[in-house]
Design an enzyme around this catalytic site. Structure first.
Site, short mmCIF file in Angstrom:
data_model
loop_
_atom_site.label_atom_id
_atom_site.label_comp_id
_atom_site.label_asym_id
_atom_site.label_seq_id
_atom_site.Cartn_x
_atom_site.Cartn_y
_atom_site.Cartn_z
N ASN A 6 0.86 -1.18 0.00
CA ASN A 6 0.00 0.00 0.00
C ASN A 6 0.90 1.23 0.00
O ASN A 6 1.51 1.55 1.01
CB ASN A 6 -0.90 -0.02 1.25
CG ASN A 6 -1.68 1.26 1.41
OD1 ASN A 6 -1.85 2.02 0.45
ND2 ASN A 6 -2.17 1.51 2.62
N LYS A 8 0.08 4.27 -0.17
CA LYS A 8 -0.55 5.46 0.43
C LYS A 8 -0.37 6.67 -0.50
O LYS A 8 -0.45 6.51 -1.71
CB LYS A 8 0.03 5.72 1.82
CG LYS A 8 0.07 4.47 2.69
CD LYS A 8 0.34 4.75 4.14
CE LYS A 8 0.54 3.45 4.88
NZ LYS A 8 0.27 3.53 6.28
N HIS A 93 -9.47 1.25 4.86
CA HIS A 93 -8.18 1.40 5.56
C HIS A 93 -8.38 2.29 6.77
O HIS A 93 -9.17 3.24 6.74
CB HIS A 93 -7.15 2.00 4.60
CG HIS A 93 -5.77 1.92 5.14
ND1 HIS A 93 -5.29 2.82 6.07
CD2 HIS A 93 -4.76 1.04 4.92
CE1 HIS A 93 -4.04 2.49 6.38
NE2 HIS A 93 -3.69 1.41 5.69
N GLU A 95 -6.72 4.62 7.91
CA GLU A 95 -6.49 6.05 7.65
C GLU A 95 -7.74 6.69 7.03
O GLU A 95 -8.03 7.86 7.26
CB GLU A 95 -5.24 6.23 6.76
CG GLU A 95 -3.97 5.95 7.56
CD GLU A 95 -2.80 5.45 6.75
OE1 GLU A 95 -2.81 5.57 5.51
OE2 GLU A 95 -1.85 4.92 7.38
N GLU A 159 -5.52 -5.15 10.53
CA GLU A 159 -4.51 -4.10 10.71
C GLU A 159 -4.77 -3.38 12.03
O GLU A 159 -5.54 -2.40 12.06
CB GLU A 159 -4.57 -3.10 9.56
CG GLU A 159 -4.29 -3.71 8.21
CD GLU A 159 -3.64 -2.70 7.28
OE1 GLU A 159 -2.56 -2.99 6.77
OE2 GLU A 159 -4.21 -1.61 7.09
N GLY A 165 2.30 2.03 10.72
CA GLY A 165 3.25 3.13 10.58
C GLY A 165 3.99 3.49 11.85
O GLY A 165 4.64 4.53 11.92
N SER A 195 3.27 -2.45 10.32
CA SER A 195 4.72 -2.48 10.51
C SER A 195 5.36 -3.82 10.12
O SER A 195 6.29 -4.30 10.79
CB SER A 195 5.07 -2.11 11.96
OG SER A 195 4.64 -0.78 12.22
C1 PEP Z 1 -0.80 0.01 5.83
O1 PEP Z 1 -0.73 1.13 5.34
O2 PEP Z 1 -1.76 -0.71 5.53
C2 PEP Z 1 0.23 -0.41 6.77
C3 PEP Z 1 0.11 -1.58 7.34
O3 PEP Z 1 1.28 0.46 6.99
P1 PEP Z 1 2.70 0.08 7.69
O4 PEP Z 1 3.18 -1.21 7.07
O5 PEP Z 1 3.58 1.23 7.37
O6 PEP Z 1 2.46 -0.08 9.16
#
Ligand code: PEP
Length: 238
Positions: A6, A8, A93, A95, A159, A165, A195
Site C-alpha cells: 500500500n 498510500k 483502511h 487512515e 490491521e 506506521g 509495521s
Molecule cells: C498500511 O498502510 O496498511 C500499513 C500496514 O502500513 P505500515 O506497514 O507502514 O504499518
C-alpha cells in the site's frame, strides 16, 4: 499467500513506473505469492505500463466508490478502475476511517459494489490501542467483519491501528489470535498489516491463519518489498 504493498500518498507517475519496471519479474522468484501493489489513483496507469503486458504483479487501487458514476467529487468508480486494468481495491483502511469519516456502512457499500463489478477487495479491520487496552478487540473486529460481504473475491486485512506506521508490529501470537477470530466469523483469507518489514515478515507470515500481508512503509522501497515477498514464498513453501 498474498503480499500487497500500500503506497498510500507516495509515488507519482514517474516513480511508480520505475518501481514497477524493477519488480515486474518478481513473481517468478516468489512461487505461491500473489504480488500486489496499490499506487495512488494518479499513478495506476504508469504502474501498469511499467509492469507491462502479461506481468503477474497485480495492481489494486487504494479506494473505490460504490456508484458506477455520478456527482461524487474526488471519488473513482469500479468500472473506471477496471477499464485501466486494475484488478482490485483496498476499502476501509484505518487512515480512511480515522481521517475521512469512513464507517462500517460505507465500507460495506464500497466492498459490495467493487465485488459486484468484478474487483478483488482487501477490506481492512482492526482495533485502536484504546480498544485493545479496554479488551474490546474481539467486539470491534466482530462488528467490522459483520459489515463485510461474503465472497471469494473478498480478502480481509487485520490491521491493528496502533501497529500501522509505528514500527510496532503485533506479535505473531497476537496476529494469530486475531486472525483465528476473524476466520471463525468470515470465510475469507486474512492478511496481516501493521509495521511488516523484512525482519519480521517470515515469522508473521508463518502463522497458520496468516494468509499474507498488507505492507505500508516497507513496500515503498523495492528491495524491502522484494524481501517481504520472498519471505511470503518461504512461508508458503513450508
Ligand atoms: C498500511 O498502510 O496498511 C500499513 C500496514 O502500513 P505500515 O506497514 O507502514 O504499518
Amino acid at each position: 499467500m498474498l503480499v500487497a504493498g500500500n503506497w498510500k500518498m507516495f509515488k507519482g507517475a514517474h516513480e511508480a513506473r520505475a518501481f514497477a519496471t524493477r519488480i515486474r519479474h518478481l513473481p517468478e522468484r516468489t512461487p505461491g505469492v500473489e504480488v500486489v501493489v496499490c499506487p495512488p489513483f494518479v499513478s495506476l496507469q504508469a504502474t501498469l505500463q511499467g509492469l507491462g503486458e502479461g506481468c503477474l504483479v497485480r495492481v489494486y487501487a487504494q479506494n473505490v466508490h460504490w456508484e458506477l458514476d455520478g456527482a461524487f467529487t474526488g471519488e473513482v468508480s469500479a468500472p473506471m478502475l477496471l477499464e485501466l486494468g486494475v484488478k482490485g481495491a483496498i476499502v476501509g483502511h484505518s487512515e480512511r476511517r480515522q481521517h475521512f469519516g469512513e464507517s462500517d456502512e460505507t465500507v460495506r457499500f464500497r466492498a459490495e459494489a467493487a465485488i459486484e463489478a468484478g474487483l478483488v477487495v482487501i477490506a481492512c479491520v482492526g482495533e485502536t490501542e484504546a480498544e485493545r487496552v479496554a479488551e474490546e478487540t474481539g467486539a470491534v473486529l466482530a462488528r467490522q467483519v459483520a459489515a463485510l460481504p461474503r465472497h471469494e473475491r473478498l480478502v480481509i486485512a487485520y490491521e491493528p491501528v496502533w501497529a500501522i506506521g509505528t514500527g510496532r508490529s503485533a506479535t505473531p501470537e497476537m496476529a494469530q489470535e486475531a486472525h483465528a477470530l476473524i476466520k471463525s466469523l468470515h470465510p475469507s483469507r486474512v492478511l496481516y498489516g501493521g509495521s511488516v518489514k523484512p525482519e519480521n515478515a517470515l515469522v508473521l507470515l508463518s502463522q497458520p491463519d496468516v494468509d499474507g500481508a498488507l505492507v505500508g512503509g516497507a513496500s515503498l522501497d523495492p528491495a524491502s518489498f522484494e524481501a517481504i515477498c520472498l519471505a511470503g514464498a518461504e512461508a508458503a513453501a513450508a
